[in-house]
Write a protein that holds these residues in place. Sequence first.
Motif, mmCIF file in Angstrom:
data_model
loop_
_atom_site.group_PDB
_atom_site.id
_atom_site.type_symbol
_atom_site.label_atom_id
_atom_site.label_comp_id
_atom_site.label_asym_id
_atom_site.label_seq_id
_atom_site.Cartn_x
_atom_site.Cartn_y
_atom_site.Cartn_z
ATOM 1 N N THR A 15 0.843 -1.189 0.000
ATOM 2 C CA THR A 15 0.000 0.000 0.000
ATOM 3 C C THR A 15 0.884 1.246 0.000
ATOM 4 O OG1 THR A 15 -1.681 -1.155 1.281
ATOM 5 C CG2 THR A 15 -1.790 1.247 1.271
ATOM 6 N N LYS A 16 0.611 2.139 -0.923
ATOM 7 C CA LYS A 16 1.356 3.400 -0.974
ATOM 8 C C LYS A 16 0.721 4.353 0.029
ATOM 9 C CE LYS A 16 3.152 6.888 -4.060
ATOM 10 N NZ LYS A 16 3.271 7.374 -5.421
ATOM 11 N N ASP B 194 3.180 10.222 -0.999
ATOM 12 C CA ASP B 194 3.563 10.606 -2.351
ATOM 13 C C ASP B 194 4.287 11.949 -2.247
ATOM 14 O OD1 ASP B 194 2.763 12.303 -4.929
ATOM 15 O OD2 ASP B 194 2.790 10.172 -5.476
ATOM 16 N N ASP C 57 -4.445 10.674 -4.776
ATOM 17 C CA ASP C 57 -5.022 10.667 -6.113
ATOM 18 C C ASP C 57 -4.277 9.649 -6.953
ATOM 19 O OD1 ASP C 57 -6.751 12.746 -5.467
ATOM 20 O OD2 ASP C 57 -5.363 14.284 -6.179
ATOM 21 N N GLU C 58 -4.945 9.173 -7.964
ATOM 22 C CA GLU C 58 -4.315 8.245 -8.898
ATOM 23 C C GLU C 58 -3.253 8.997 -9.699
ATOM 24 O OE1 GLU C 58 -6.704 4.766 -11.225
ATOM 25 O OE2 GLU C 58 -7.228 6.814 -11.680
ATOM 26 N N PRO C 59 -2.071 8.399 -9.909
ATOM 27 C CA PRO C 59 -1.079 9.067 -10.759
ATOM 28 C C PRO C 59 -1.651 9.300 -12.158
ATOM 29 C CG PRO C 59 -0.104 7.196 -9.619
ATOM 30 C CD PRO C 59 -1.583 7.147 -9.372
ATOM 31 N N VAL D 59 -1.511 6.399 -14.631
ATOM 32 C CA VAL D 59 -2.486 5.344 -14.352
ATOM 33 C C VAL D 59 -3.874 5.780 -14.814
ATOM 34 C CG1 VAL D 59 -3.601 4.016 -12.502
ATOM 35 C CG2 VAL D 59 -1.138 4.421 -12.436
ATOM 36 N N LYS D 60 -4.202 7.051 -14.595
ATOM 37 C CA LYS D 60 -5.497 7.567 -15.056
ATOM 38 C C LYS D 60 -5.620 7.439 -16.571
ATOM 39 C CE LYS D 60 -6.584 11.034 -11.551
ATOM 40 N NZ LYS D 60 -6.734 12.449 -11.265
ATOM 41 N N ARG E 138 -6.187 3.818 -17.539
ATOM 42 C CA ARG E 138 -7.548 3.409 -17.201
ATOM 43 C C ARG E 138 -8.544 3.985 -18.196
ATOM 44 N NH1 ARG E 138 -10.964 5.886 -14.230
ATOM 45 N NH2 ARG E 138 -9.514 7.138 -13.048
#
Length: 191
Positions: A81-82, A85, A165-167, A170-171, A174
Amino acid sequence: MTLQTKPNATIVYDNVEYNFFPYYNRVLTLLTEVFPSEELTDAQKIHLTVTSVSDAPPSQGTFELIVHELFPQPKKNADNTKTMDFEQDAGLIYAAFLQTYGIDLYAVRNQMDWRIFVALLKGIPESTELSRVIRIRGMKVPERTKENSEYVDSIIKAKRAVALDEPIAVKKQRMAKMWLKVAEGLTNVRR
């Protein structure tokens, strides 16, 4: 890192000694902008890495030496788990350094060694907002029962409030997959 000697200010490659200046802000730039870049080639990443923290000639060998020196084997959470950041938590990190050590990170740019920065970051006490946020992100959500329903809801709410937030990369991946599915669906409808 040892207490007997300061971190190395030189690196030795092919029996030649080179100056080594891995200032925290330069290493963070490498971690957040250079390494994840999809526009830069591997050769450009190697060149930027070596030249931004040393006066050694850019090569695969000097790059590997520098990476080994700066990033020894990382310890990860059991479930990977991150919990922090460097970009999204920049304000919390800045505040934690100022609160804990009286260090204004902007005042020590191009002065504080990355290895010292990491050691100090690991020593940030629980009394900081950064530590609180990291702890919440790393919390496990227990199985819901009749008795703990309210508690589980409070953990979920807290985790959502401080979630990373999603990097961007990755967004984008997706979204590309989603649009591919939409396109496939449209193709199937037309048949």
